[in-house]
Design an enzyme around this catalytic site. Structure first.
Site, PDB file in Angstrom:
ATOM      1  CE1 TYR A  44      -6.803 -20.758  -4.649  1.00 39.21           C
ATOM      2  CE2 TYR A  44      -5.862 -20.441  -6.835  1.00 39.21           C
ATOM      3  CZ  TYR A  44      -5.701 -20.622  -5.473  1.00 39.21           C
ATOM      4  OH  TYR A  44      -4.445 -20.647  -4.933  1.00 39.21           O
ATOM      5  CB  THR A  52       0.359 -15.944  -8.948  1.00 36.16           C
ATOM      6  OG1 THR A  52       1.210 -16.057 -10.101  1.00 36.16           O
ATOM      7  CG2 THR A  52       0.164 -14.476  -8.618  1.00 36.16           C
ATOM      8  CB  ALA A  53      -0.991 -20.642  -6.102  1.00 38.00           C
ATOM      9  CB  SER A 100       2.721  -7.728  -0.244  1.00 35.90           C
ATOM     10  OG  SER A 100       1.678  -8.588  -0.663  1.00 35.90           O
ATOM     11  CG  HIS A 130      -1.345 -13.246   0.420  1.00 37.20           C
ATOM     12  ND1 HIS A 130      -0.116 -13.839   0.543  1.00 37.20           N
ATOM     13  CD2 HIS A 130      -2.099 -14.128  -0.283  1.00 37.20           C
ATOM     14  CE1 HIS A 130      -0.130 -15.038  -0.035  1.00 37.20           C
ATOM     15  NE2 HIS A 130      -1.327 -15.231  -0.541  1.00 37.20           N
ATOM     16  NE  ARG A 188      -5.989 -15.324  -3.043  1.00 33.80           N
ATOM     17  CZ  ARG A 188      -6.748 -15.974  -3.932  1.00 33.80           C
ATOM     18  NH1 ARG A 188      -7.366 -15.289  -4.877  1.00 33.80           N
ATOM     19  NH2 ARG A 188      -6.882 -17.276  -3.892  1.00 33.80           N
ATOM     20  CG  ASP A 232       2.360  -7.857  -3.909  1.00 39.42           C
ATOM     21  OD1 ASP A 232       1.320  -7.702  -3.263  1.00 39.42           O
ATOM     22  OD2 ASP A 232       3.135  -8.803  -3.682  1.00 39.42           O
ATOM     23  N   GLY A 233       0.029  -5.263  -4.882  1.00 40.16           N
ATOM     24  CA  GLY A 233      -1.330  -5.089  -4.378  1.00 40.16           C
ATOM     25  C   GLY A 233      -1.973  -3.817  -4.865  1.00 40.16           C
ATOM     26  NE  ARG A 237      -7.219  -3.465 -11.695  1.00 41.48           N
ATOM     27  CZ  ARG A 237      -7.664  -4.688 -12.046  1.00 41.48           C
ATOM     28  NH1 ARG A 237      -7.021  -5.749 -11.585  1.00 41.48           N
ATOM     29  NH2 ARG A 237      -8.675  -4.834 -12.842  1.00 41.48           N
TER      30      ARG A 237
END
Length: 363
Positions: free
Chosen positions: A86, A140-141, A312, A314, A317, A345-346, A349
């Site tokens: 997930y 974030t979930a 962004s 997402h 996803r 965001d995205g 790193r």
């Protein structure tokens, strides 16, 4: 309530917040055990009735983690297959997920040499709030799938670094619980569009009373994609609670038809510009529209009174095949022309990636 020689540390009714299994009796759902200062997995009524050993990490090895890739590797070893699947889901084909990271490598830094850089300052101001560094935690979930303290631990970590956290509507804790966990921390709230406007207004008011510094709205998630309820390895299905979205949480298995039905009844899909305008009329807090990839959408958001633009996709996803976030950032920054703050965001790193985004106009 005791098992073997372990001491009960916490009771989590009415569903196990780690595995989601049904409660034992009516008042006890899951026992979180502590042994020798190391967390062993939980016990609950069925699948978890025999503790399974979770890989633990010594303090020494934690200090050895230097990069995001190091943390990713360590997480893969510790998380179950279903949770890892997930969290790491790259979208249907993974094209945008990969391009988010590869795009940063296409940009080069042009240094100005022979400057006195002995005094360095990483602080930034976001919607009037000063942060210690130009990095914050995006919404974030389901943090509960990785750690028993879930979003409470995340917000404490953000506060310890003097940076901010956007609390997702998909959190396992309420707005007030997260606020109380780090009362001096910087918090924003990511509000999903709901069919019940009364509920949305209530959440906006609660966020303001609980000290949240702004509202983030979704532009990049027209429909909710639910995860499979079980993994190929046969791990137990998860019952996840969402007390922000639901006034009375139905506590259904993740990805089950029952849960999908509850989500469809609660969420307004897709959201529209009219929803953005409604939120603007119903809160005094600054608003950030997250998920903008085009100049046209950025300008529309500014006309509606949005205070920030979140560039962004997402993470790739939800909408695979769209541009990398860093590639569209400069055009949006130029179009907005200072009328709204711009965030990204995205694909980030490294610290060098952060510097590149700042050099291209991100806040």
């Amino acid at each position: 309530f005791q098992f073997s020689n372990h001491r009960t540390d916490r009771l989590l009714p009415p569903c196990c917040r780690l595995c989601g299994m049904p409660s034992v009796g009516q008042s006890v759902s899951c026992v979180l055990l502590r042994s020798h200062r190391r967390f062993d997995p939980h016990l609950c009524s069925k699948s978890c009735s025999r503790p399974k050993r979770r890989r633990t990490m010594s303090k020494d090895s934690i200090h050895e983690l230097k990069t995001l890739s190091d943390y990713e590797t360590a997480a893969r070893k510790r998380l179950t297959d279903s949770v890892w699947s997930y969290y790491s889901y790259p979208g249907e084909g993974g094209q945008t997920f990969r391009d988010n990271m590869e795009a940063f490598k296409r940009y080069r830094l042009l240094p100005r040499n022979l400057r006195d850089v002995s005094a360095r300052d990483t602080t930034v101001t976001v919607m009037g709030t000063k942060l210690g560094l130009p990095i914050a935690i995006a919404p974030t979930a389901c943090h509960i799938m990785a750690h028993p303290d879930a979003e409470l631990a995340t917000v404490k970590g953000a506060a310890s670094m003097n940076t901010g956290m956007v609390l997702s509507s998909w959190a396992g804790h309420t707005l007030e619980e997260v606020s109380q966990a780090a009362p001096r921390g910087v918090r924003w709230f990511y509000l999903m569009f709901l069919k019940d406007r009364r509920r949305m207004k209530e959440l906006l008011d609660r966020a303001e009373r609980a000290g949240y510094a702004g509202i983030f709205l979704p532009a990049d998630q027209p429909y909710i994609l639910t995860a499979k309820s079980t993994s190929p390895s046969g791990e137990p299905a998860l019952n996840l609670r969402f007390p922000i979205i639901f006034e009375e949480d139905p506590c259904h298995t993740w990805g089950s038809p029952e849960q999908v039905e509850c989500l469809n009844a609660a969420l307004k899909e897709p959201g529209t510009w009219e929803d953005v305008a409604w939120v603007r009329r119903n809160t005094k807090l600054p608003i950030v529209l997250k998920g903008v990839l085009s100049v046209e959408d950025a300008l529309t958001a500014v006309r509606l009174g949005v205070d920030g633009i979140g560039v962004s996709n997402h993470g790739g996803r939800e909408l695979d095949g769209v541009p990398a976030a860093i590639d569209v950032l400069p055009d949006i920054v130029r179009a907005v022309d200072g009328k709204a703050e711009v965030y990204l965001d995205g694909g980030v790193r490294t610290g060098t990636d952060v510097l590149k985004a700042l050099a291209l106009g991100a806040r």
